[in-house]
Design a protein around this motif. Structure first.
Motif, mmCIF file in Angstrom:
data_model
loop_
_atom_site.group_PDB
_atom_site.id
_atom_site.type_symbol
_atom_site.label_atom_id
_atom_site.label_comp_id
_atom_site.label_asym_id
_atom_site.label_seq_id
_atom_site.Cartn_x
_atom_site.Cartn_y
_atom_site.Cartn_z
ATOM 1 N N VAL A 1 46.008 11.290 7.274
ATOM 2 C CA VAL A 1 44.679 10.853 7.708
ATOM 3 C C VAL A 1 44.782 9.733 8.725
ATOM 4 O O VAL A 1 43.932 9.599 9.611
ATOM 5 C CB VAL A 1 43.841 10.422 6.486
ATOM 6 N N ASP B 1 46.672 9.600 11.184
ATOM 7 C CA ASP B 1 46.764 10.178 12.530
ATOM 8 C C ASP B 1 45.381 10.391 13.133
ATOM 9 O O ASP B 1 45.178 10.200 14.338
ATOM 10 C CB ASP B 1 47.510 11.507 12.478
ATOM 11 N N LEU B 2 44.432 10.793 12.312
ATOM 12 C CA LEU B 2 43.072 11.003 12.805
ATOM 13 C C LEU B 2 42.424 9.667 13.152
ATOM 14 O O LEU B 2 41.720 9.558 14.162
ATOM 15 C CB LEU B 2 42.235 11.736 11.756
ATOM 16 N N ARG B 3 42.668 8.660 12.353
ATOM 17 C CA ARG B 3 42.121 7.330 12.653
ATOM 18 C C ARG B 3 42.659 6.830 13.983
ATOM 19 O O ARG B 3 41.928 6.253 14.799
ATOM 20 C CB ARG B 3 42.467 6.355 11.530
ATOM 21 N N TYR C 1 43.774 8.734 16.434
ATOM 22 C CA TYR C 1 43.218 9.605 17.480
ATOM 23 C C TYR C 1 41.841 9.125 17.910
ATOM 24 O O TYR C 1 41.523 9.081 19.110
ATOM 25 C CB TYR C 1 43.154 11.035 16.947
ATOM 26 N N ARG D 1 44.888 11.205 24.527
ATOM 27 C CA ARG D 1 44.693 11.819 23.222
ATOM 28 C C ARG D 1 45.251 13.219 23.145
ATOM 29 O O ARG D 1 45.458 13.879 24.142
ATOM 30 C CB ARG D 1 43.212 11.862 22.866
ATOM 31 N N VAL E 1 45.706 17.557 16.254
ATOM 32 C CA VAL E 1 45.669 16.866 14.976
ATOM 33 C C VAL E 1 44.230 16.664 14.524
ATOM 34 O O VAL E 1 43.903 16.729 13.343
ATOM 35 C CB VAL E 1 46.411 15.513 15.069
ATOM 36 N N SER E 2 43.336 16.455 15.474
ATOM 37 C CA SER E 2 41.929 16.275 15.129
ATOM 38 C C SER E 2 41.355 17.543 14.525
ATOM 39 O O SER E 2 40.667 17.507 13.505
ATOM 40 C CB SER E 2 41.134 15.882 16.372
ATOM 41 N N LEU F 1 42.716 18.139 10.884
ATOM 42 C CA LEU F 1 42.205 17.200 9.890
ATOM 43 C C LEU F 1 40.707 17.352 9.680
ATOM 44 O O LEU F 1 40.223 17.255 8.549
ATOM 45 C CB LEU F 1 42.553 15.770 10.304
ATOM 46 N N VAL F 2 39.957 17.602 10.741
ATOM 47 C CA VAL F 2 38.516 17.792 10.582
ATOM 48 C C VAL F 2 38.244 19.058 9.779
ATOM 49 O O VAL F 2 37.350 19.100 8.929
ATOM 50 C CB VAL F 2 37.824 17.850 11.959
ATOM 51 N N THR G 1 33.514 14.245 14.517
ATOM 52 C CA THR G 1 34.269 13.105 15.051
ATOM 53 C C THR G 1 33.482 12.459 16.175
ATOM 54 O O THR G 1 32.751 13.122 16.913
ATOM 55 C CB THR G 1 35.632 13.556 15.585
ATOM 56 N N LEU H 1 34.658 8.555 11.861
ATOM 57 C CA LEU H 1 34.308 9.880 11.362
ATOM 58 C C LEU H 1 32.871 9.851 10.870
ATOM 59 O O LEU H 1 32.441 8.862 10.257
ATOM 60 C CB LEU H 1 35.227 10.288 10.215
#
Length: 1151
Positions: free
Chosen positions: A272, A274-276, A278, A286, A290-291, A294-295, A347, A352
């Motif tokens: 998670v 990694d999403l933060r 991103y 970017r 990965v987005s 994770l989404v 996102t 988020l």
């Protein structure tokens, strides 16, 4: 409004699917209604901070793209989505708005384990017939979860084999049972059911059983699935042991003793953090992969809890949830509307978000089927087919349950069964059979007698048609055993060879050869060929077996071939609740739905805060969210909004009129103004299709002519002063003949535009009128209902409805090439030498029409800074295809219609594409547009801006103070406020894309309910951003919302996109009769027969139709060929009709 009663099936319906949340009854949630209904004021004031997040705004400012650097995109596309060059300047005062998003907080160190699951299948559980094997479907790639409609069709491969050949194997080989994937499994109850429906229920049931396996129980509460192929956990699973599940049907069927193998593979570990990272990175540094992963995972987790709640109906690709005990409203007999809630993880820059919204959908009403029949007009004193077909059509494919045998049995309705005479349906009195139960001693009884003696049930409505709950085909052997047609087995024929059979069994004919039987309903005739048992009225049949599974047996002496129908009295069947009503709502039904769905914005905001979070499971007691460390903020977030000023509207300067009008709250009145450029109508007439003599019609026509003059139109009396009477018969062929005769006469009179007084709103008559008048005779038509025309135009010039008369005049002027209004010119406008293009694709509204074509449309202005006329190009393409196939050809047509000098810039508004299609638009549509332009202008000599217009989204805004709400006129009282943001409100920060360039614009004044802003996404911009800045795009798009020629108000989306939508709708009108008969649709690229029809005129093709409106089987249409009714060549040259150089295709005939 009402609340539906609690059904008695609830405790048994889904016995193993308890809620993942701590118990909280739906009734308790809705006791909070007083919070919504009792709230005061038109502004939502939750008592929280009204200041947008400062951290987010700072991050947005830091993340502006450096346009001097090359664009980066991890998908390595040929074209990448345009990055935001900056935000709009402070041209307007900003203010705070609430929006229907919550902040989703994630732990810093959480890892999500994503597993791919492949389940072996189990077929025909009740009969003990099993097939095992690992589901061979490949691993699901990164992307949104597949919807049920995206699954492969069940039984496709096997069905194609058995229907196309009698694939025989040598007799020395042992017949084997082939393993088939779960996607190609037939439903256990009937081989007629839509494969996707049975597949989804079966797969869901298997996942429910799987997640109770010890391997997942050891993972604790942090487990979620999409019920398709993905399982998520918060800790790694021990996969050292084999996983076997034991399937049992949800209605208590026998559990499989041997079990089904399940293959579980760890695909990826998603951090998670990694999403933060991103969401906090700079735009040009970017990656998006990965987005997406994770989404997708977070959406599965978010929706898993409510999807397990048996008190909720899940819809909309698992994104909408409707409480069964919530508010409901009747739309028509046996159809109700339910309120629900939509949710999705999104996102945005630095955070988020959870998008929540109130939604409404139509569902079948639960209850006894016999009561539904009576509500549909089918009463117990008749079982005539003619009167029962509407009820049969309505009930087909509905899921029902029975309880008379002591336990719940789930079934699907496939209609009624016709009697021997072909004029009635079988009923409990007329259907007779010999029960196998010993208590009857082998005597023949009626279904009514059987239920009275065997189950002590005296039927209340024995004269209603029996329900056909499925078909099972048997082929009896000498020992009396039977084999289910749904099993895939090789069955030996008389010559010792075996044939593969699935869903359609091969039955030997007299010559010993096997002939396939399709859909388990065909019986062999004496010559060995197969004919439909329902259509062959010469055969003698009787019903045997039990009422649950009676048998229809062929008694003609041909080889034994039995078809078993599950026929049950309707009063013993109950419609399951929560079944979506997928048919199109008509007339009053649509009005009722709008009235029920429309709620003020403040009320909707309170519902989202007070109820949606708890119903969807966002509160602190959601065990699944808690297990993954996720937490949703309880308050709506606040964003910064601005209001753009309305443009100045310009009419014709004449006499005392200055020609300038200034809109107020998104609308204005003409106030005696004349059209900016009014046309001379010339020869015109009116068709009276009302069928009744109206003595005042001539007076009303004269009143309309007077209003034409007030608007600036020059009009003489109609060619036919008393009108052209047109009688409309009831048969389709007669309708076409009457309309053709009328327009032939009008053409001879050199009429170029006709006012048509319809007898009522008749879709078929309207569609044929438009098709014939426009595509065959090149004559414009303006249609209105005769009774409405008489009512609105009554009372003379001073007392008639001036707005109604103006609307008719505006259509006349636009169709004839005039300009109703325009905007004040700006010499420094960046739109100089710019062609503005609108593009849309419209799909058939009825999903059942397989093969029906979609319509693609392209509109464009014809000269620099002239935004009054938008002629169109139309093409058909494969149904459901959103990407425009004939883009280059249609853009070329629009360039040919452009008046020199050629344009240098192209501003394109593309309507209707979803987020996952942006890349397709850039990769496929944009190059076609570029090639078309290069052919005219040359390579490198033009610039393109491509903007997507999104309407189907769930973003809403709520004002935070009364001064920023819309009002009715100059009335400033609380009663006059509807509570929506003011027209012109724009939001481009706080919830917009973290990568890309987009903004939300509410240009219009919402008349009812909560306003939906349009979402604009700039996918490509070649223009210099110093001139075409964020402020420029927002200002131009806002002003285009005021350029719809048929209205004196701003519309919800910009005019080019809306004109493209209307053009596509006209194409659907042309194809209306073909949508009713989808067998007329052929693939032009594969059809050799289509070429032979290419030289035939359109009317010749249509005259080949039969009297029932169906086309002969040997006649096919080439939809986009020379004769297509949307190309420039098929509209007759206006030279031949009205003496003008233009063609109808180069006018706004669709308006």
């Amino acid at each position: 409004m009402q609340k539906t009663a609690s059904p008695d099936w609830k405790t048994d319906w889904r016995p193993d699917s308890g809620s993942m949340r701590k118990t909280r009854g739906i009734e308790e949630i809705f006791t909070d209604d007083h919070v919504v209904n009792g709230a005061q004021g038109h502004v939502f004031k939750p008592g929280t901070s009204l200041t947008p997040s400062v951290d987010v705004q700072q991050q947005e400012d830091k993340a502006k793209a450096d346009t001097s650097k090359p664009q980066m995109n991890s998908l390595v596309l040929k074209e990448s989505i345009q990055q935001r060059p900056g935000y709009a300047g402070s041209t307007a005062t900003s203010f705070a708005l609430h929006t229907n998003y919550l902040h989703l907080k994630t732990p810093k160190s959480q890892t999500i384990y994503r597993y791919n699951v492949r389940i072996g299948e189990l077929v025909n559980l009740r009969d003990g017939k099993k097939k095992r094997g690992i589901d061979p479907r490949p691993t699901i790639q990164v992307g949104p979860p597949l919807s049920p409609a995206a699954y492969p069709r069940a039984g496709t491969s096997q069905s194609n084999i058995t229907q196309s050949s009698t694939a025989q194997t040598p007799s020395s080989q042992t017949p084997t049972t082939q393993s088939t994937s779960l996607q190609s499994a037939s439903h256990t109850e009937s081989n007629d059911e839509k494969p996707q429906q049975g597949l989804v229920r079966k797969r869901r049931r298997m996942f429910d059983i799987l997640l109770r396996h010890q391997i997942f129980l050891s993972a604790g509460k942090a487990v979620a699935t999409d019920y398709a192929a993905i399982v998520l956990t918060a800790q790694e699973l021990d996969l050292s042991q084999d996983v076997v599940i034991h399937y049992s049907a949800e209605d208590g069927g026998t559990e499989d003793p041997e079990g089904i193998n399940v293959q579980i593979t760890l695909e990826k570990q998603l951090a998670v953090e990694d999403l933060r990272s991103y969401l906090s990175a700079r735009f040009d540094a970017r990656t998006v992969e990965v987005s997406k992963e994770l989404v997708q995972a977070l959406n599965i987790i978010m929706k898993y809890g409510p999807s397990k709640d048996s008190s909720l109906v899940v819809g909309g690709d698992n994104s909408k949830f409707f409480p069964l005990l919530g508010e409901s409203s009747e739309l028509r007999a046996c159809v109700i509307a339910l309120k629900g809630y939509y949710t999705s993880v999104r996102t945005s820059t630095a955070r988020l978000l959870i998008n929540l919204n109130v939604c409404t959908s139509a569902f079948y009403q639960e209850g006894r089927v016999d009561a539904a029949m009576r509500n549909l007009g089918l009463y117990a004193d008749t079982a005539m087919k003619e009167e029962g077909e509407n009820a049969e059509t309505f009930l087909k494919k509905l899921r029902v349950y029975t309880r008379y045998m002591g336990s719940m049995r789930f079934k699907t309705i496939y209609g009624f069964r016709p009697g021997k005479d072909g004029k009635t349906f079988l009923t409990a009195d007329t259907a007779r059979f010999t029960p196998q139960d010993e208590m009857f001693g082998g005597r023949e009884v009626s279904v009514r007698e059987y239920f009275r003696d065997r189950w002590q049930r005296e039927l209340e409505s024995p004269h209603l048609p029996l329900l056909n709950l499925g078909i099972i085909q048997d082929r009896s052997s000498k020992d009396g055993n039977s084999t289910s047609a749904k099993d895939t087995k090789s069955t030996p024929s008389k010559d010792g060879k075996s044939t593969s059979s699935k869903e359609a069994k091969s039955t030997p004919s007299k010559d010993g050869k096997s002939t396939p039987s399709k859909e388990a309903k065909r019986t062999p005739s004496k010559d060995g060929r197969y004919t439909s048992g329902r259509e062959d009225k010469g055969k003698s049949v009787q019903v045997t077996g039990t009422p649950e599974r009676p048998k229809e047996v062929d008694l003609t002496g041909t080889p034994s071939h039995e078809v078993r129908y599950q026929l049950v009295p309707p009063e013993l069947c109950y419609i399951l609740p929560g079944q979506s009503y997928g048919k199109k709502l008509e007339g009053a039904e649509t009005d009722k739905m709008k009235d029920f769905a429309a709620r003020p914005p403040a009320e909707n905001a309170r519902r989202i805060v007070d109820a949606a979070g708890r119903i969807i499971g966002l509160s602190s007691d959601n065990l699944c969210l808690e297990g993954f460390g996720l937490q949703a903020s309880p308050n709506l977030i606040t964003v910064s909004g601005r209001r753009l000023p309305a443009p100045k509207i310009v009419y014709n300067k004449s006499g005392k009129n200055e020609g300038n009008v200034y809109p107020t709250l998104g609308s204005w009145t003409m106030g005696g103004q004349r059209f900016n450029k009014a046309e001379t109508i010339g020869n015109w007439s009116y068709l009276d299709m009302s069928g009744a003599f109206q003595p005042k019609t001539r007076e009303h026509i004269q009143t309309l002519i007077t209003h034409f003059g007030k608007c600036g139109l020059v009009s003489s009396r109609p060619v036919h002063e008393t009108g052209y009477p047109l009688h409309i018969p009831n048969d389709p062929h007669g309708i076409d003949h009457s309309i053709r005769k009328a327009f032939y006469d009008l053409q001879q009179s050199k009429v170029k535009i006709v006012l048509v007084l319809l007898r009522e709103k008749e879709t078929y008559v309207y569609s044929r009128l438009k098709f014939i008048s426009e595509t065959e005779y090149g004559i414009h038509t303006v249609c209105t209902v005769a009774s409405k025309f008489a009512q609105k135009m009554d009372g003379g010039v001073d007392k008639c409805d001036g707005t109604y008369a103006w609307n008719l005049a505006s259509k006349f002027n636009l169709k004839l090439g005039g300009t109703n209004h325009t905007l004040a010119s700006d010499k420094s406008s960046p739109l100089e030498h710019t062609m503005v293009i609108g593009i849309d694709v419209s799909h058939p509204s009825q999903a059942k029409l397989r093969g029906a074509k979609s319509i693609a449309g392209v509109v464009a202005n014809r000269a620099s800074m002239d935004f009054s006329q938008w002629p169109c190009s139309l093409r058909t393409q494969p149904g459901g295809t959103e990407i425009v196939e004939a883009m280059q050809e249609m853009v070329t047509e629009r360039l040919k219609a452009w008046r020199k000098p050629l344009p240098q810039k192209f501003l394109i508004y593309r309507d209707g594409v979803s987020e996952d299609q942006y890349d397709d638009v850039l990769q496929y549509e944009l190059p076609c547009i570029q090639r078309a332009i290069q052919a005219f202008i040359g390579k490198g000599k033009f610039q393109i801006a491509l903007v997507v217009v999104a309407k189907r989204h769930h973003t809403r805004f709520y004002p935070t103070n009364h001064d920023q709400t819309d009002k009715s006129g100059n009335d400033n009282t609380a009663k006059s406020r509807k509570g929506n943001p003011l027209p012109g409100t724009i939001v481009d920060r706080g919830i917009t894309m973290e990568t890309g360039w987009d903004f939300y614009l509410q240009a219009h004044d919402c008349l009812q309910g909560t306003a939906k802003p349009a979402h604009y996404i700039i996918l490509r911009c070649d223009m210099p951003t110093k001139i075409w800045s964020a402020s420029t795009f927002e200002k131009i798009t806002h002003e285009f919302s005021y350029l719809f020629g048929r209205a004196t108000k701003a519309i919800s989306i910009c005019a080019p996109a809306y004109y493209a939508h209307l053009a596509c709708e006209r194409g659907k009108v042309y194809l209306h009769q073909y949508y009713q008969h989808p067998e007329l649709f052929v693939d032009d690229r594969k059809s050799e027969d289509a070429k032979s029809d290419k030289e035939k005129p359109v009317d010749q093709n249509l005259d080949d139709e039969k009297g029932d409106g169906k086309k002969s089987a040997d006649k096919k249409l080439e939809w986009n060929g020379f004769t297509a009714p949307w190309t420039r060549t098929v509209h007759p040259s206006a030279n031949e009709i009205i003496g003008r150089p233009d063609k109808l295709a180069d006018t706004m005939f669709y308006i």
